[in-house]
Structures are given as structure tokens and as C-alpha cells.
Design a protein around this motif. Structure first.
Motif, short mmCIF file in Angstrom:
data_model
loop_
_atom_site.label_atom_id
_atom_site.label_comp_id
_atom_site.label_asym_id
_atom_site.label_seq_id
_atom_site.Cartn_x
_atom_site.Cartn_y
_atom_site.Cartn_z
N UNK A 1 0.79 -1.16 0.08
CA UNK A 1 -0.16 -0.05 0.13
C UNK A 1 0.76 1.33 0.23
N UNK A 2 2.16 1.18 -0.19
CA UNK A 2 3.05 2.47 -0.32
C UNK A 2 3.06 2.90 -1.74
N UNK A 3 3.09 4.24 -1.70
CA UNK A 3 3.30 4.82 -3.03
C UNK A 3 4.87 4.50 -3.55
N UNK A 4 5.14 4.60 -4.64
CA UNK A 4 6.55 4.09 -5.26
C UNK A 4 7.75 4.98 -4.59
N UNK A 5 7.50 6.24 -4.32
CA UNK A 5 8.52 7.07 -3.79
C UNK A 5 8.84 6.79 -2.40
N UNK A 6 7.82 6.39 -1.60
CA UNK A 6 8.26 6.07 -0.31
C UNK A 6 8.71 4.56 -0.36
N UNK A 7 8.49 3.69 -1.20
CA UNK A 7 8.92 2.42 -1.22
C UNK A 7 10.44 2.74 -1.61
N UNK A 8 10.76 3.41 -2.47
CA UNK A 8 12.08 3.66 -2.73
C UNK A 8 12.99 4.08 -1.52
N UNK A 9 12.46 4.89 -1.07
CA UNK A 9 13.22 5.60 0.35
C UNK A 9 13.28 4.47 1.21
N UNK A 10 12.29 3.67 1.34
CA UNK A 10 12.55 2.33 2.49
C UNK A 10 13.65 1.50 2.05
N UNK A 11 13.64 1.10 0.68
CA UNK A 11 14.62 0.34 0.35
C UNK A 11 16.00 1.17 0.25
N UNK A 12 16.22 2.19 0.00
CA UNK A 12 17.20 3.03 -0.04
C UNK A 12 17.93 2.70 1.41
N UNK A 13 17.13 3.13 2.49
CA UNK A 13 17.64 3.11 3.69
C UNK A 13 17.84 1.62 4.13
N UNK A 14 17.05 0.69 3.90
CA UNK A 14 17.48 -0.73 4.23
C UNK A 14 18.78 -1.25 3.27
N UNK A 15 19.08 -0.88 2.07
CA UNK A 15 20.14 -1.21 1.43
C UNK A 15 21.50 -0.65 2.20
N UNK A 16 21.36 0.57 2.69
CA UNK A 16 22.44 1.40 3.27
C UNK A 16 23.06 0.14 4.55
N UNK A 17 21.77 -0.35 5.22
CA UNK A 17 21.96 -1.17 6.20
C UNK A 17 22.37 -2.68 5.83
N UNK A 18 22.46 -2.90 4.71
CA UNK A 18 22.38 -4.39 4.11
C UNK A 18 24.10 -4.80 4.29
N UNK A 19 25.02 -3.98 4.59
CA UNK A 19 26.34 -4.57 4.63
C UNK A 19 26.56 -5.15 5.74
N UNK A 20 25.95 -4.41 6.96
CA UNK A 20 26.12 -5.09 8.29
C UNK A 20 25.09 -5.82 8.92
N UNK A 21 23.82 -6.15 7.97
CA UNK A 21 22.98 -7.02 8.71
C UNK A 21 22.29 -7.89 7.88
#
Lengths: 520, 299
Positions: free
Chosen positions: B160-180
Motif C-alpha cells: 500500500x505504499x507509493x513508489x516514492x516511499x517504497x524507494x526511500x525505504x529500500x534505500x535506507x534498508x540497503x544502506x544497512x545491508x552490509x552490516x545486517x
């Protein structure tokens, strides 16, 4: 501890308005309460006081509800039931969470109430900290009363589920109450505790505690609900298992013949024999049961003793062996209730133990024209009277050691209005000399004996038991119509009754015509 | 401990309904694991059992080396869990929410918190109940990333999220991907495909497959066989061929165990001489749809 305080302060912020409302109610209660310590007639003489009197009751009731609502909400805020709360995947330690909720109840309910109670004691003229232990006990009792509410809140997901559960629990308790009352269980209840009662109390206190702790520790909501349900069933079974209309006779041993002091119960003449008997014979009252009233009286209680009847059992036996047994019924009567004025001075007999009996129509029809033997078994507690030193009023007030203080009032009759902060009001009374006029004439002083008030063993407490102060009123009647008055400065002598033993007496009355005692 | 999450025959039943049936999977540390499947497949149940929100009915699971049924209290300083249907303390303002959570986590990184809040444009003075669905998810995610968890578990975060918010969430998530390690369940297959390293497909409580994304992509091919004459659908085709269909002179199917030599041999044995064969790689979404449709067809 740090986490407990952290969650606790969050809850304080969350429920600021609700807490403020409960504190306002508590303050209102505290403002209204002192009015209720006055005699009822004095309260309603001033309209403002009557509002405050009413306010004490309303605020007391609302406070009980408001605290329950706060408790439910604070538990639901971080509910241990359900799978969607954010806290369950956060580093909450369950003991800290439970402790935070416990701390909330203490801080928002117990401490403000304790402060108010200390203030009320001060306002009522008692040294507040002298009664601290009793006040703490009152707080514990209050907490125990809310355990079931907390347990329900801990297993309910949200307000609706709680409301449904609360309705079910209310209906359940009404059934248990009805079962207990209608079948006359726990006979002789004031001094006799049935062994099953302890189990019931343990179930009511321990089970909710177990459910609460278990629910916070393991969040097994379905299991916790089953435990609560099982506990309810145990309560129901325990209530049903208590024998109806029975008394633990071992606790009331039968007095051996000649053993003194003893209470002799006698059956007095019927009050309205002719009309009642006629009504029955003419068939005007043809119900399935017949209501009898046996006017019983007590005699032979020596001076300095009194007996409190706790239970009574009546057996009717016809000459052909047909029997009817009432079983043990709760009763409450003091013999002598007013020692100075027996109902029959010649025989030193005090009436008052009238026992309505509902017997079956069939039995009545079978025995109404024959002589019946009535056996009256009475279970009672024997008290010995202790007379304390005379207390002279100072500015119309006397201080009674280990009790409280009393103020004298002269309205329609002489009255002693007492306030006490004791948990239980002891069975006591006062005696005082009354005179024809004040100041008394020499003739008065020489001729009149002292007048004693009726024995009273309970206090009156307004406002849902939240106040530590209760009031007792003793009247000094003008029973002989001599228009006697108490004069200022005349001392009051306190009399206390000390329980010595419990006993049982049985008296047989032969040749009784039941039709003479019909109440129709 | 080489696996961040490991389950063995993990099952969960609600009375008679079996929501999860003997699920065995392993999520290596550092992986971005996508748990996919149709509605009611058991994804949320699986995640809730892993998070010890539900007790398993059978089997066992380990999360960061700890038995999942023992997860509690302090352990959750290592896990960030965000779910679409989580009940938040909605009366709190965003600032209060972060202030409240901070003391629970000894390793909370205030600089990271500031950066995440800035990146996600979270208004500190707004109450959570007044935030949009997307903003709430952002607040939940930011509050679950600011303490640098070792495992991030996201249950349908993009629904139910719009694409912009989705991108923001994914971006934040990927920044943490290296350590988690990240475990994410989602219907949004197109998004997941772009960053997942592993994928598991759950259907009716059963884990149909669990493997690296590259291996899955290599395993599935859309195959078009062109024949000399109009073919009829053969009575028997290999079990690995999904959705077989004939159209004109072509025969199409999806091979779920594609290997050029083996698939070629199977085609020849089924059709004899063929004029042409094309193999087209598939997107995760196409694979997912093929799996779901073939299941429906066989049901």
C-alpha cells in the motif's frame, strides 16, 4: 529498575488526563467524606451537607470505577495478549514491564488514597501515623480486589474483549452469590470459617496473580484464559460443594446440663393465634408452603454476660414420627440486647429471636390438628462484659481508649456519637446516669440508677469503604417515659464484651399447635 | 554460527488449520532473503514464529544462534522487526517515540537516527496517529535501524505504499545491508528482485524452494519450441515443465529445472525433430506467477 521507571514514566505521560480525573475525584471524595461523620439528621438539616453526603457515595463509586478503568487501560497500553503490539519485539524485560504496571497502580491509586486517608484521620482527630499499618492493610485489600480486573485485562485483546469478559465474570459472580445465599451456606459465618472458604479465597487471590505473572512471562493467552475459566469452575464447585444449611457443630459444642452461664430459649405464646388459624382452616390461604412465626425468647443469661446468637435450627416432630427440619439458618441477636429493660421483667426474658419458618403445606396439613414437638437448637457466642473506668466529658467529648472518641448530643434523646479508626468496632456500649432535669436535684442523684445504651458491634462507614473513619451512635433511651436527660459533665462508663466461647443449646417444646403460629 | 536464521521442519497450526508445514530453510548471514508466496501462504506466520510471537507447533528454529522460542527481552537489541500491521504507540509524537525507544538499546546510534529521520523526512512534532501509512512505516523502519540490528525482519513492509516511499525505504534498508541480514516478506516482487540475494517460495504453508536468487534465475526459463507442423500438447511432459501450451506451430512452457543440455534432450525426446528453440530468462514476478498458476491449474 531503570527500564521499569522508563515504562512507568511513559504510562504517566500517556494517562495524564485520566490520572488527573481520578485525583480530582479523590479530592472531591476527601472533601465530602467528613460530612458523613455527622449524625444523619444533622447532615440533612443543611442542603450543602446533604450534597456532600451524596457526593461521598457518588465519588466513592466513581473512584472504584475510574481506578478499574485506569488499570485496564494501563495494562492494555502494553498488552501481553495479542500478536501485533510493537513492544513484543522490542527489548522489554517482562519483569520490568509488570513491575512498571504495578508501580503505576501504587503511584496513581494507593499512594494518593493513602495520603487522603492520612488527611481524613487527621481531620477526624486521630493521630494519622498511629494507624499506618491499618492503612497499608487497606491498600493491600484494595489491590487484591483489583486482581481479577488486572487478570482479565491481561488476557483481553482490547476494550471490547474486556467488556465481554467482564460481563461474563459479573454473571458468574452473581451465580456464585445466588448459590451461596439461596442455599444458606456458610452458616454461623461471622465466627465460623468453613475450610473450603480458605480455598475460595486462595483461588480468588492466587489464581489471578498466577495468570498475570504467567501472561507477562510467557504471553500464552489461550492457556491463561483456560486457567481463569478453570478457576471460575473451581469456585463454582466449591460453592456448590459447601453443605447447605449445615453448621460445623464441633465449633459450637453442646452445653452440658447445669453448665453455666447458659442461654435458655423459650417459645412464647402465639401472637395472633385465632385469626391465623381460622384463615388456614377456612382455606383462604392455600399456597404450597405455610409461613410460621415462632416467637422465641431468651432468658437466664446472668448479669455480666451476653450471648450472641449466630445460627438457629428448628425441628418439628409430630407424635407419629413425621418430621420437618429447617436445617441451620444464619441468625443474629443479642441476649440481653438491653439488659436494663427485659420484655418480661418478672421472668427476665428478652424476646426478639422470632424465626419465620416456611414449611411445606403437606406437612402442615398432616400435623396442624395434632400436638407437635418443637426442638430449637441455638448456636451462640458467649461474651463476658467488662466495665471500663468512667469517662467524664470535656467540652462534650470523651476519649475512649483503644476505640476513638465520642461527642454527646441532646436531641430527641441523649445520644453519644462516636468516631473510630479501628478496623473492627468491638461489641460495646456505654452507661450513664440520666436525670429528670439539669442540674440534677438531690432527689435525682439519690434515686435514679444509670441508663445503658444498646450493645453495638458494627460501625457505619460511608463511601465504599475507602475511608478509615467509621461512626457509631449510642442512644440512651427514655424507655420508661420519664423524660430523662443527660446532664453535662456526667461521666460515661464504657462496657465492652469479650468473646469467651461458642456453644450450642437445644430446647424442646411439646404440645405445640402449629396452626396457632401461622403468619397469614 | 554461519546462518542468521535456520529452521528445521518448523510447523504452526491454529487449532485444525495448518498455517506452516515443516518449513526448513537457512538464511546465511549477510543475505537479503525474500520470502514470497500468495496470500495466506504462511509468510507472516513463519515470521511471527521466528520472532517468538507465536510458539511453533512442531520443529524448531534458530535466530542468530538462539532457539526462537527463547527469544525475549535483551535479545531484541539485535533484531529490528517491522510489520505492516504492528500496533504502534500512536499517541506519541515522532520525537517522543524515538526518545522512548532510545534507552532500550545500549548501542543506539543517535547520529544514524538523525540521518535516517532526515532521509525519511519524519516530522518530529507529529503524532504517530496523524502520520500517513507510508510515514508510519518509515518511522517504524527508522526506529528499527537506528540501533544497527544484526537481523532486520520486515513483514510486508511495502504493501500500500507509493513508489516514492517504497524507494526511500529500500534505500535506507540497503544502506544497512552490509552490516545486517535482512529477511523480508513481500508481494512486491519487482522491487524485491532488484535487491534480494536469496528467495524462498511459500505456498499453503509449505516452502516450495529456498535458494539464491541467481540460482533461481538460472533455473527458470520460458521455453518456446518451434515445430515443423502444428503440435498438440503431449499427453505426458516432464514434471518440471510448467504451463505447457501450444499455439500455431509453437509449443511453450516454463522449465523450472533449466539446464541447456538436459532441457534440450527432454524437448527432443518429447517432440523429435524441432525447427527452433528459444530460452528466455524470467523475472521473479513471472516465476512467482508461473508457480502460482501451475499450482492453481493442478489443484
Amino acid at each position: 529498575m531503570k527500564q521499569t521507571i522508563h515504562i512507568f514514566t511513559k504510562d504517566l505521560r500517556r494517562f495524564t488526563w485520566e490520572i488527573a480525573l481520578s485525583l480530582i475525584l479523590l479530592a472531591l471524595y476527601g472533601w465530602c467524606q467528613p460530612v458523613t461523620w455527622n449524625p444523619i439528621d444533622a447532615i440533612f438539616m443543611a442542603q450543602a451537607n446533604s450534597w456532600r453526603y451524596l457526593g461521598a457515595n457518588v465519588c466513592g463509586f466513581l473512584l472504584i470505577l475510574a481506578w478499574a478503568a485506569l488499570l485496564i487501560r494501563v495494562i492494555s497500553e502494553d498488552s501481553p495478549a495479542g500478536d501485533r503490539q510493537f513492544w513484543i519485539t522490542r527489548p522489554y524485560r517482562w519483569p520490568s514491564l509488570l513491575a512498571a504496571k504495578f508501580l503505576f497502580f501504587i503511584a496513581v491509586v494507593n499512594i494518593p488514597l493513602l495520603m487522603l486517608q492520612l488527611g481524613l484521620l487527621q481531620a477526624a482527630g486521630f493521630p494519622p501515623f498511629h494507624y499506618l499499618a491499618r492503612l497499608v492493610a487497606m491498600q493491600l485489600f484494595l489491590g487484591a480486589c483489583y486482581l481479577c480486573v488486572a487478570a482479565l485485562a491481561a488476557v483481553a485483546r482490547g476494550g471490547r474483549q474486556f467488556a465481554r469478559a467482564a460481563i461474563v465474570v459479573l454473571i458468574f459472580f452473581l451465580i456464585v452469590l445466588w448459590l451461596g445465599v439461596s442455599t444458606n451456606r456458610a452458616v454461623g459465618f461471622d465466627l465460623h470459617v468453613h475450610p473450603l472458604d480458605w480455598i475460595e479465597e486462595a483461588v480468588l487471590i492466587v489464581l489471578p496473580m498466577v495468570v498475570i505473572v504467567r501472561q507477562y512471562a510467557r504471553r500464552k493467552t489461550a492457556q491463561s484464559r483456560w486457567i481463569l475459566l478453570a478457576g471460575g469452575l473451581v469456585l463454582l464447585l466449591l460453592t456448590a460443594a459447601q453443605p447447605a444449611n449445615t453448621l460445623n457443630e464441633a465449633e459450637y459444642p453442646l452445653l452440658a446440663p447445669g453448665m453455666e452461664p447458659r442461654l435458655e430459649v423459650s417459645l412464647e405464646s402465639p401472637l395472633r393465634p385465632a385469626t391465623a388459624a381460622l384463615a388456614i382452616r377456612n382455606g383462604k390461604s392455600r399456597g404450597k408452603t405455610v409461613l410460621l412465626r415462632l416467637p422465641l425468647s431468651g432468658a437466664d443469661m446472668p448479669a455480666g454476660y451476653l450471648a450472641q446468637v449466630n445460627a438457629i435450627r428448628i425441628t418439628l416432630e409430630a407424635s407419629d414420627g413425621t418430621r420437618w427440619d429447617s436445617g441451620w439458618k444464619n441468625a443474629y441477636h443479642l441476649f440481653p440486647d438491653d439488659p436494663d429493660f427485659p420484655h418480661d421483667p418478672a421472668r427476665k426474658v428478652w424476646r426478639g429471636l422470632d424465626t419465620p419458618l416456611e414449611i411445606s403445606r403437606n406437612f402442615f396439613d398432616h400435623v396442624q390438628d395434632t400436638d407437635v414437638t418443637v426442638r430449637v437448637a441455638t448456636a451462640a457466642t458467649l461474651f463476658r462484659e467488662h466495665q471500663g473506668p468512667a469517662l467524664t466529658p470535656v467540652d462534650g467529648q470523651i476519649t475512649v481508649p483503644d476505640f476513638g472518641y465520642c461527642v454527646t448530643e441532646q436531641r430527641s434523646s441523649e445520644r453519644l456519637l462516636c468516631r473510630t479508626a479501628q478496623r473492627e468496632v468491638p461489641l460495646m456500649t456505654f452507661s450513664r446516669r440520666l436525670f429528670k432535669s439539669c442540674p440534677p436535684t438531690t432527689e435525682d442523684l439519690a434515686g435514679l440508677a444509670s441508663e445503658r445504651g444498646a450493645w453495638i458491634g458494627t460501625g457505619y462507614q460511608n463511601g465504599f469503604g475507602l475511608s478509615p473513619v467509621s461512626t457509631v451512635e449510642f442512644y440512651f433511651g427514655d424507655s420508661e417515659g420519664k423524660r430523662l436527660v443527660g446532664c453535662p459533665g456526667t461521666p460515661f462508663t464504657p462496657h465492652r464484651a469479650e468473646a469467651i466461647r461458642q456453644f450450642r443449646v437445644e430446647n424442646d417444646f411439646t404440645g405445640v399447635k402449629l396452626a396457632d403460629y401461622v403468619m397469614q | 554460527m554461519s546462518s542468521a536464521v535456520k529452521t528445521e521442519k518448523l510447523s504452526k497450526a491454529f487449532w485444525t488449520v495448518k498455517a506452516l508445514r515443516e518449513m526448513s530453510l537457512e538464511i546465511p548471514q549477510g543475505a537479503i532473503y525474500a520470502l514470497v508466496g500468495p496470500n495466506g501462504a504462511g509468510k507472516t506466520t513463519a515470521i511471527k514464529v521466528l520472532m517468538n510471537i507465536f510458539a511453533p507447533s512442531g520443529g524448531r528454529a534458530e535466530v542468530l544462534g538462539v532457539d526462537s522460542s527463547k527469544l525475549a527481552g535483551g535479545f531484541f537489541t539485535q533484531v529490528g522487526y517491522v510489520s505492516e500491521n504492528q500496533q504502534m504507540p500512536e499517541w506519541m509524537r515522532v520525537d517522543q517515540f524515538f526518545d522512548y525507544l532510545r534507552p532500550f538499546y545500549p548501542q543506539w546510534d543517535r547520529a544514524l537516527e538523525s540521518s535516517l529521520r532526515e532521509q525519511m523526512e519524519l516530522p518530529g512534532d507529529r503524532k504517530l496517529r496523524h502520520l500517513s501509512r507510508g510515514m508510519k512505516m518509515k518511522a517504524a523502519l527508522a526506529s528499527s535501524l537506528a540501533y544497527r540490528p544484526k537481523l532486520i525482519v520486515l513483514d510486508e513492509p511495502f504493501t500500500g505504499l507509493d513508489p516514492l516511499v517504497r524507494d526511500q525505504l529500500i534505500e535506507s534498508l540497503l544502506e544497512r545491508a552490509a552490516e545486517a541480514t535482512i529477511l523480508i516478506s513481500s508481494h512486491d516482487l519487482a522491487e524485491i528482485e532488484s535487491f534480494s540475494s536469496h528467495v524462498g517460495y511459500l505456498e499453503q504453508g509449505r516452502l516450495k524452494f529456498s535458494e539464491e536468487m541467481s540460482s533461481l534465475a538460472n533455473r527458470f526459463r520460458e521455453v518456446v519450441v518451434t515445430l515443423a507442423q502444428t503440435p498438440s500438447v503431449p499427453a505426458r511432459t516432464p514434471e518440471t515443465w510448467l504451463q505447457p501450451a501450444a499455439a500455431g506451430a509453437t509449443f511453450q512452457f516454463i522449465d523450472s529445472q533449466f539446464e541447456p543440455e538436459r532441457t534440450g534432450a527432454a524437448i527432443r525426446s518429447t517432440f523429435g525433430q524441432v525447427r527452433d528453440v528459444t530460452y528466455t530468462p524470467m523475472t521473479l514476478r513471472s516465476i512467482f506467477l508461473a508457480m502460482a498458476k501451475s499450482k492453481r491449474a493442478s489443484a
